[in-house]
Design a protein around this motif. Structure first.
Motif, short mmCIF file in Angstrom:
data_model
loop_
_atom_site.label_atom_id
_atom_site.label_comp_id
_atom_site.label_asym_id
_atom_site.label_seq_id
_atom_site.Cartn_x
_atom_site.Cartn_y
_atom_site.Cartn_z
N MET A 1 0.84 -1.17 0.00
CA MET A 1 0.00 0.00 0.00
C MET A 1 0.89 1.24 0.00
O MET A 1 1.88 1.31 0.73
N LEU A 2 0.52 2.21 -0.82
CA LEU A 2 1.29 3.45 -0.88
C LEU A 2 0.97 4.34 0.31
O LEU A 2 -0.17 4.40 0.76
N THR A 3 1.97 5.03 0.79
CA THR A 3 1.74 5.97 1.88
C THR A 3 1.88 7.39 1.36
O THR A 3 2.66 7.65 0.45
N ARG A 4 1.12 8.27 1.94
CA ARG A 4 1.17 9.66 1.53
C ARG A 4 2.39 10.34 2.12
O ARG A 4 2.76 10.09 3.26
N ARG A 5 2.98 11.18 1.31
CA ARG A 5 4.08 12.00 1.83
C ARG A 5 3.45 13.19 2.53
O ARG A 5 2.70 13.96 1.94
N ARG A 6 3.72 13.36 3.79
CA ARG A 6 3.13 14.45 4.55
C ARG A 6 4.21 15.44 4.94
O ARG A 6 5.34 15.07 5.24
N PHE A 7 3.85 16.69 4.94
CA PHE A 7 4.78 17.70 5.40
C PHE A 7 4.00 18.84 6.03
O PHE A 7 2.83 19.06 5.74
N LYS A 8 4.64 19.54 6.92
CA LYS A 8 4.02 20.64 7.64
C LYS A 8 4.21 21.92 6.85
O LYS A 8 5.32 22.24 6.44
N GLN A 9 3.13 22.64 6.63
CA GLN A 9 3.22 23.91 5.93
C GLN A 9 3.88 24.94 6.85
O GLN A 9 3.54 25.04 8.03
N THR A 10 4.80 25.71 6.30
CA THR A 10 5.50 26.71 7.11
C THR A 10 4.84 28.08 6.99
O THR A 10 5.09 28.95 7.82
N ARG A 11 4.04 28.26 5.95
CA ARG A 11 3.32 29.52 5.77
C ARG A 11 1.83 29.25 5.74
O ARG A 11 1.40 28.17 5.36
N THR A 12 1.04 30.25 6.12
CA THR A 12 -0.40 30.06 6.13
C THR A 12 -0.94 30.02 4.71
O THR A 12 -0.28 30.45 3.76
N LEU A 13 -2.16 29.53 4.58
CA LEU A 13 -2.80 29.47 3.27
C LEU A 13 -2.92 30.88 2.68
O LEU A 13 -2.68 31.08 1.49
N ASP A 14 -3.28 31.85 3.50
CA ASP A 14 -3.39 33.24 3.04
C ASP A 14 -2.08 33.73 2.45
O ASP A 14 -2.06 34.36 1.39
N GLN A 15 -0.99 33.46 3.13
CA GLN A 15 0.33 33.90 2.66
C GLN A 15 0.67 33.24 1.33
O GLN A 15 1.14 33.90 0.41
N ARG A 16 0.44 31.94 1.24
CA ARG A 16 0.77 31.22 0.01
C ARG A 16 -0.07 31.70 -1.16
O ARG A 16 0.44 31.88 -2.27
N LEU A 17 -1.35 31.93 -0.93
CA LEU A 17 -2.22 32.41 -2.01
C LEU A 17 -1.84 33.82 -2.45
O LEU A 17 -1.82 34.12 -3.64
N ALA A 18 -1.54 34.69 -1.48
CA ALA A 18 -1.15 36.07 -1.81
C ALA A 18 0.16 36.09 -2.59
O ALA A 18 0.30 36.84 -3.56
N GLU A 19 1.11 35.26 -2.20
CA GLU A 19 2.39 35.19 -2.91
C GLU A 19 2.20 34.66 -4.33
O GLU A 19 2.81 35.15 -5.28
N GLU A 20 1.34 33.65 -4.47
CA GLU A 20 1.10 33.10 -5.80
C GLU A 20 0.41 34.14 -6.69
O GLU A 20 0.75 34.29 -7.87
N ALA A 21 -0.54 34.88 -6.14
CA ALA A 21 -1.23 35.92 -6.91
C ALA A 21 -0.24 36.98 -7.38
O ALA A 21 -0.27 37.41 -8.55
N ALA A 22 0.65 37.40 -6.50
CA ALA A 22 1.65 38.40 -6.87
C ALA A 22 2.59 37.85 -7.95
O ALA A 22 2.92 38.55 -8.92
N ARG A 23 3.00 36.59 -7.82
CA ARG A 23 3.89 35.98 -8.80
C ARG A 23 3.20 35.88 -10.16
O ARG A 23 3.80 36.20 -11.19
N LEU A 24 1.94 35.50 -10.15
CA LEU A 24 1.20 35.38 -11.41
C LEU A 24 1.02 36.74 -12.08
O LEU A 24 1.13 36.86 -13.30
N ARG A 25 0.75 37.77 -11.30
CA ARG A 25 0.60 39.11 -11.87
C ARG A 25 1.91 39.60 -12.48
O ARG A 25 1.93 40.20 -13.55
#
Length: 66
Positions: A1-25
């Motif tokens: 059975m395959l196991t999921r690779r899990r990792f702890k996010q170091t930044r909040t969802l808000d931060q990641r989304l805002a950074e991605e939006a800025a990068r895309l712009r």
């Protein structure tokens, strides 16, 4: 059975989304007018909307009925 690779996010969802939006712009600014540019801008707007919805959901005025 395959196991999921899990990792702890170091930044909040808000931060990641805002950074991605800025990068895309920034990426869209470098492109000439066209389909790809419009798709990047659309994704940036979606990310910004997600940040606003997340803030709204976390607001103290929004609570489950008791």
């Amino acid at each position: 059975m395959l196991t999921r690779r899990r990792f702890k996010q170091t930044r909040t969802l808000d931060q990641r989304l805002a950074e991605e939006a800025a990068r895309l712009r920034d990426e869209a600014r470098a492109l000439p007018a066209g389909h790809k540019r419009e798709m990047l801008l659309r994704k940036a707007r979606q990310d910004e909307t997600a940040v606003q919805i997340e803030a709204w959901l976390r607001s103290p005025g929004l609570r489950a009925p008791t």
